[in-house]
Design a protein around this motif. Structure first.
Motif, short mmCIF file in Angstrom:
data_model
loop_
_atom_site.label_atom_id
_atom_site.label_comp_id
_atom_site.label_asym_id
_atom_site.label_seq_id
_atom_site.Cartn_x
_atom_site.Cartn_y
_atom_site.Cartn_z
N LEU A 321 0.83 -1.20 0.00
CA LEU A 321 0.00 0.00 0.00
C LEU A 321 0.87 1.26 0.00
O LEU A 321 0.59 2.22 -0.73
N ILE A 322 1.92 1.28 0.82
CA ILE A 322 2.78 2.46 0.91
C ILE A 322 3.45 2.76 -0.42
O ILE A 322 3.56 3.92 -0.84
N HIS A 323 3.90 1.73 -1.12
CA HIS A 323 4.50 1.95 -2.45
C HIS A 323 3.47 2.53 -3.41
O HIS A 323 3.82 3.40 -4.23
N TYR A 324 2.23 2.10 -3.33
CA TYR A 324 1.18 2.65 -4.18
C TYR A 324 0.97 4.13 -3.87
O TYR A 324 0.92 4.98 -4.77
N VAL A 325 0.83 4.46 -2.58
CA VAL A 325 0.58 5.85 -2.18
C VAL A 325 1.78 6.72 -2.55
O VAL A 325 1.63 7.88 -2.95
#
Length: 573
Positions: A321-325
């Protein structure tokens, strides 16, 4: 007085002292292993206090009078009140709100209606669950009662001091002829300390009353309280009594707002559901962090450069999720693409709770903080800020907006600001070095989609570098490494973040984003004057004029000019 009653009151005092001590411990060791033990011990001792007082014929059906209204812990009526006050505070530590919390304060105030601490706590408790204007009327009544009691005690303080001086003279006169230990001096100290606590609670209640009045549209009633409190400036009506329907008009364009950007539909539905499930009201995450209104800050850090994105997908769904954000936010603020670390945290608060204005930073108070990797470390003076911080709202209908200003550390008070209303799956990102906060929700809570009565938000700060701070006993704290390999016997919440088997989850960042224009504020601060707080025509000029005259009374210091003195600048939360 019967010997049995005296014995029970004495036992109650011993239990109360132990209960208050354990309650204080529980409030200061949130993330340490002894926290749950302290809560249990405090509950046990406070319950024993009430049992002993009941045996001394003091129950909720009795009420003290003027002759028994002294706030001293040898007064059984005050003992009863303080036992219920601390029982309520224990419920707060356990994040148990609602009628049970208010009931403790109501019972205590019914028996001992001379405690500003109780009425202040009662007002806060009622406000946290208010569902109607009538409920807010009761909140106002409780705050006003606390203020009245506090001012009465302040007027009587001289007589209390005379009593203390007289007791001390008697002790000094009898000291040479009395070999026995005499704890009357200790009792005198308790009286003095109790009065101080009561008076301070009244001041806090007055600040809470000011905020309530402003948010109810009654700034004219708040003005004399602000002036008598010695405040010079306050957050404006546009901030505290925010209105998105009235303030949203104007031909504002995205490029007019350099400090903050916002988009709707920020996450794909599966990713949004993942966060909502992980941080739902009944999630084990909150229990295992002992989350409550006074819980110290805690966060978790992840590397963005190493492991690679493919390796990150194999570590946890949170990494995914953090890589997406990170990719998403880099489209809004390109400088975020240079970030090497990400730090996340989460909050779930009642409607009336805000988050005071602050700077996201690390190394506060250090004169030589460093940033960068080992080869490129640069010496910086004071705190280090993230490149950018972002918020993803997981609920809506409860709580106030996020406010972002143009004030950086060392600047005068902000002369520009923007607000973003919390909406499910809305993301707001802003320059990591500017002053920002969450305004307390005004009025009463609407229908929150995720958790009724809660404002739940997930935050990520993107850093050039941030220190990761391991803990030997895995206790939460600031900048902890994500607990990938922690045993289920220690924490269960990391199991909610197992890697998603779909390597493409949560998906590709869309090319077209649903931009939201942050609401500009006509004024962030208002001067407090005889008219009740009208802002000067040129606010920044007025503030600079004061500084030019060297009037540091406003709350600035030469070394940290951007931090107003909280005693002179009213925020309200």
């Amino acid at each position: 007085m019967e010997q049995r009653v005296i014995a029970n009151i004495s036992a109650a005092r011993i239990s109360l002292d132990a209960g208050i001590a354990e309650s204080t411990t529980a409030e200061t060791v949130f993330h340490a292993p002894q926290h749950p033990t302290a809560i249990l011990n405090a509950t046990k001792h406070l319950s024993a206090t009430l049992t002993s007082l009941s045996a001394a014929n003091l129950t909720a059906t009795r009420k003290c009078n003027e002759s028994t209204s002294e706030p001293i812990l040898d007064n059984p009526f005050y003992m009863f009140a303080m036992a219920h006050l601390h029982m309520g505070r224990i419920l707060c530590l356990r994040s148990l709100f609602g009628e049970a919390l208010s009931k403790h304060f109501e019972i205590g105030a019914q028996v001992f209606p001379y405690s500003a601490r109780l009425f202040h706590a009662l007002g806060n408790a009622r406000k946290s669950v208010a569902k109607s204007i009538a409920d807010l009327d009761q909140v106002e009544d409780a705050f006003k009662q606390a203020v009245r009691i506090s001012k009465d005690l302040a007027l009587k303080r001289d007589s209390f001091n005379e009593k203390l001086d007289e007791q001390k003279r008697d002790l000094e006169e009898n000291d040479e002829n009395d070999d026995d230990d005499d704890d009357e001096d200790d009792d005198s100290w308790v009286l003095e300390a109790s009065v101080d606590d009561e008076i301070n609670a009244g001041r806090d209640a007055e600040n809470a009353l000011i905020l309530l009045l402003i948010q109810l549209g009654r700034s004219n009633e708040a003005a004399p309280l602000l002036e008598s409190g010695g405040y010079k400036y306050r957050l404006s009506d546009a901030v505290l009594a925010y209105s998105f329907t009235e303030n949203s008009k104007g031909p504002w364009r995205l490029h007019d707002i350099p400090f903050v950007k916002a988009i709707d539909s920020a996450l794909p539905d599966p990713a949004l559901q993942y966060l909502q499930n992980a941080f739902a009201k009944d999630s084990v995450f909150w229990k295992e962090h002992y989350y409550g209104p006074d819980t110290p800050y805690f966060s978790y850090s992840h590397a963005l450069s190493t492991p690679t994105e493919k390796e990150a997908h194999a570590r946890s769904s949170m990494d995914q999720l953090i890589h997406y954000v990170h990719k998403l936010v880099s489209k809004l603020l390109p400088q975020v693409s240079e970030a090497k670390s990400a730090e996340w945290w989460v909050h779930s608060r009642v409607h009336s709770a805000g988050h005071q204005l602050h700077f996201d930073s690390a190394h506060e108070g250090k004169s030589g903080a460093t940033s960068g990797d080992n080869k490129t470390k640069k010496r910086r003076m004071g705190p280090v800020h993230p490149i950018a911080s972002c918020v993803i709202y997981l609920s809506e209908g409860c709580g106030g907006p996020t406010m972002v200003t143009n004030q950086r550390l060392g600047d005068p008070l902000a002369d520009r600001g923007w607000m973003v209303e919390s909406r499910v799956n809305r993301l707001v990102v802003f320059d990591g070095s500017v002053l920002h906060g969450v305004i307390p929700g005004k009025g009463v809570c609407g229908d929150a989609r995720l958790d009724e009565g809660r404002r739940t938000s997930f935050m990520i700060a993107f850093w050039d570098h941030v220190d990761i701070k391991p803990s030997q006993d895995n206790t939460p704290g600031s900048g902890r490494p994500f607990p990938y390999n922690v045993s289920k016997d220690v924490y269960k919440w990391p199991q909610q973040h197992q890697p998603n088997t779909n390597e493409k989850w949560p998906g590709a960042v869309p090319d077209n984003l649903h931009h939201v224009i942050p609401v500009p504020l006509e004024a962030v601060w208002e001067a407090i004057g005889e008219s009740g707080g009208a802002a000067p025509e040129k606010e920044s000029d007025a503030i600079q004029a004061i500084l030019t005259e060297g009037d540091l009374e406003l709350g600035y210091s030469k070394s940290r000019l951007g931090l107003p003195n909280y005693n002179l600048v009213f925020q309200g939360f």
